[in-house]
Design a protein around this motif. Structure first.
Motif: not given
Length: 498
Positions: A345-348, A456-463, A466-473
């Motif tokens: 699950a890559w993140r930018v 927020e960009f990474n969270y919504r890209a993961a969403q 279909g990557f595992p989602l982090p807790a939203r901050v």
């Protein structure tokens, strides 16, 4: 042999027909015309109308132009000279009368419940029977649908109608009587003065008629410009439309004008302002189907309903598109959050490296660079604008009020001017969303200024992926702390959830 010749003549004639199949279903009739009668040569134009969306999709896959859904409510300036139809038998009279109404001139071939013709107990059926008796023929086919895919136990007739085509232009009262004018001088020109005078008068009349027609033409062009200028057609393409008018090409004009009108209303709605290049291209491919429909208020309402229902999915796909752009170029753009390694699950990263963005000294020799220097320029990169569009969408900010990466770099290049070999220069600048550093080799580094926007960009890209989602901050929780390193910030922003 005679039957074979007739078959070939029919196929050849269909090459020059503009054909409509209302209530087309899967397009079986058009398929037959294209593949069998016309000897696998596609006619000039084949249009269809179909109410069911799934059947519309099938028709489009076959490359037929779907120009409407409800045939009885159909309004369009398209011109047809052949309508082939198998309408619903319970509404056959309405459908055939509608076909006769929109036919500019040519033929109709229609399957009809025999009762519709033989039992004219309504005014509608009486009118239809009168039209058939005056303009067509009836062939009794019997109960021919008893074994078809959609069975029905009714007697069927085949109706053929022919409607006389109107002349391309008609004069109710031609003051110059040009059709009867004699324009050739007599052989005995010296002795036949009366006939010579008639010819001279005919030439004068032709001249006067041309002058009057030119006045009408100027007025028609002005009217056309009045309705289209600053709305649908810019001045620089006006000649293209006038050329179609000179060619008497109604259907090509309607197709071209429809496209311009639909593009205009989509542009004015500003729906595309957040779309990235790739998403816009995919959307345009789908939108091309809409451009074939009549430009009516009802169809416009339908378009906006579709856009509104699907806008979130369309716009969120832009985030995924930018995520792919940022992660494809450089390994250092990506980070793997502890606990997610097996999921890939890559993140930018907060700093992103993009190659081949700027140009310096590309076409200059080393001595020239040392003596004259070169000015930095920006390679054409639509993805820079796409990145800013994506950030504007996430932040709900107007793109037009954003200082973009491209604008920032161009302004900074103008400020520092020409740079010679060995000279120092300011490599850093800032846009609305990013700190930017550029290098002579063409690479730029962009760093998210706002940590909340980054997460927020990474969270919504993961969403989206279909990557595992982090807790939203929340934005408050991501207040900047300059003592944190980028890695520490990243780890705090993406706590692992189970």
């Amino acid at each position: 042999y005679e039957e074979s010749k007739s078959w070939r003549r029919t196929g050849l004639a269909l090459q020059f027909k503009t054909i409509l199949e209302p209530s087309a279903g899967k397009g079986d009739i058009l398929d037959y015309i294209k593949d069998e009668v016309a000897d696998a040569r596609k006619p000039e134009a084949m249009f269809c109308i179909e109410l069911h969306p799934d059947l519309q999709a099938i028709l489009r896959e076959k490359n037929y132009d779907v120009i409407g859904d409800d045939f009885l409510a159909f309004e369009s300036p398209y011109s047809f000279n052949l309508i082939v139809m198998n309408p619903p038998f319970d509404a056959g009279a309405k459908h055939l009368l509608k076909a006769w109404e929109i036919l500019h001139g040519g033929d109709i071939v229609c399957l009809l419940n025999a009762e519709t013709y033989h039992n004219p107990y309504t005014k509608e059926r009486e009118l239809l029977k009168a039209i058939i008796d005056e303009h067509g023929t009836v062939e009794e086919l019997g109960n021919c649908f008893s074994t078809s895919e959609r069975k029905t136990n009714v007697n069927v007739i085949l109706v053929r109608l022919t409607k006389a085509a109107k002349a391309s232009f008609e004069f109710e009262n031609d003051p110059f009587d040009l059709d009867n004018a004699y324009l050739e001088f007599p052989e005995d020109i010296e002795s036949n003065q009366v006939e010579v005078l008639d010819v001279l008068q005919a030439y004068e009349n032709r001249y006067k008629g041309a002058i009057e027609a030119f006045k009408d033409l100027r007025l028609a062009i002005r009217k056309f410009q009045y309705y289209t200028k600053d709305v649908f057609i810019p001045d620089y393409v006006m000649d293209d439309y006038l050329k179609l008018a000179r060619q008497h090409s109604m259907n090509p004009f309607v197709r071209k004008f429809n496209e311009a009108c639909w593009n205009k209303i989509l542009s004015e709605s500003k729906f595309e302002r957040f779309l990235t290049t790739n998403v816009r291209r995919a959307f345009t491919d789908k939108f091309s189907h809409q451009q074939k429909l009549a430009f009516t208020k009802a169809n416009m309402v339908t378009l906006f309903q579709i856009l509104w229902q699907n806008k979130d999915d369309i716009l969120e796909s832009c985030i995924e598109d930018i995520f792919d752009i940022m992660t494809r170029y450089h390994y250092d753009n990506r980070m793997v959050i502890e606990g997610w390694k097996t999921n890939d699950a890559w993140r930018v990263n907060r700093k992103v490296i993009l190659p081949h963005i700027v140009s310096y000294g590309k076409y200059m020799s080393a001595p020239d660079l040392k003596q004259y220097g070169d000015k930095f320029s920006l390679n054409w990169k639509s993805e820079l604008e796409d990145i800013d569009r994506c950030m504007c969408y996430i932040e709900a900010r107007a793109y037009e009020r954003t200082l973009t990466i491209s604008q920032t770099l161009r302004q900074h290049f103008d400020t520092i001017g020409r740079i010679r070999t060995g000279e120092t220069f300011d490599k850093d600048c800032e846009s609305t969303y990013f700190k930017i550093r550029f290098f002579k080799k063409g690479t730029i580094h962009i760093t998210f200024k706002d940590r909340y926007l980054w997460q927020e960009f990474n969270y919504r890209a993961a969403q989206r992926k279909g990557f595992p989602l982090p807790a939203r901050v929340s934005k408050k929780e991501t207040a900047p702390n300059e003592s944190e390193t980028a890695t520490e910030s990243a780890m705090s922003l993406f706590p692992v959830t189970t």
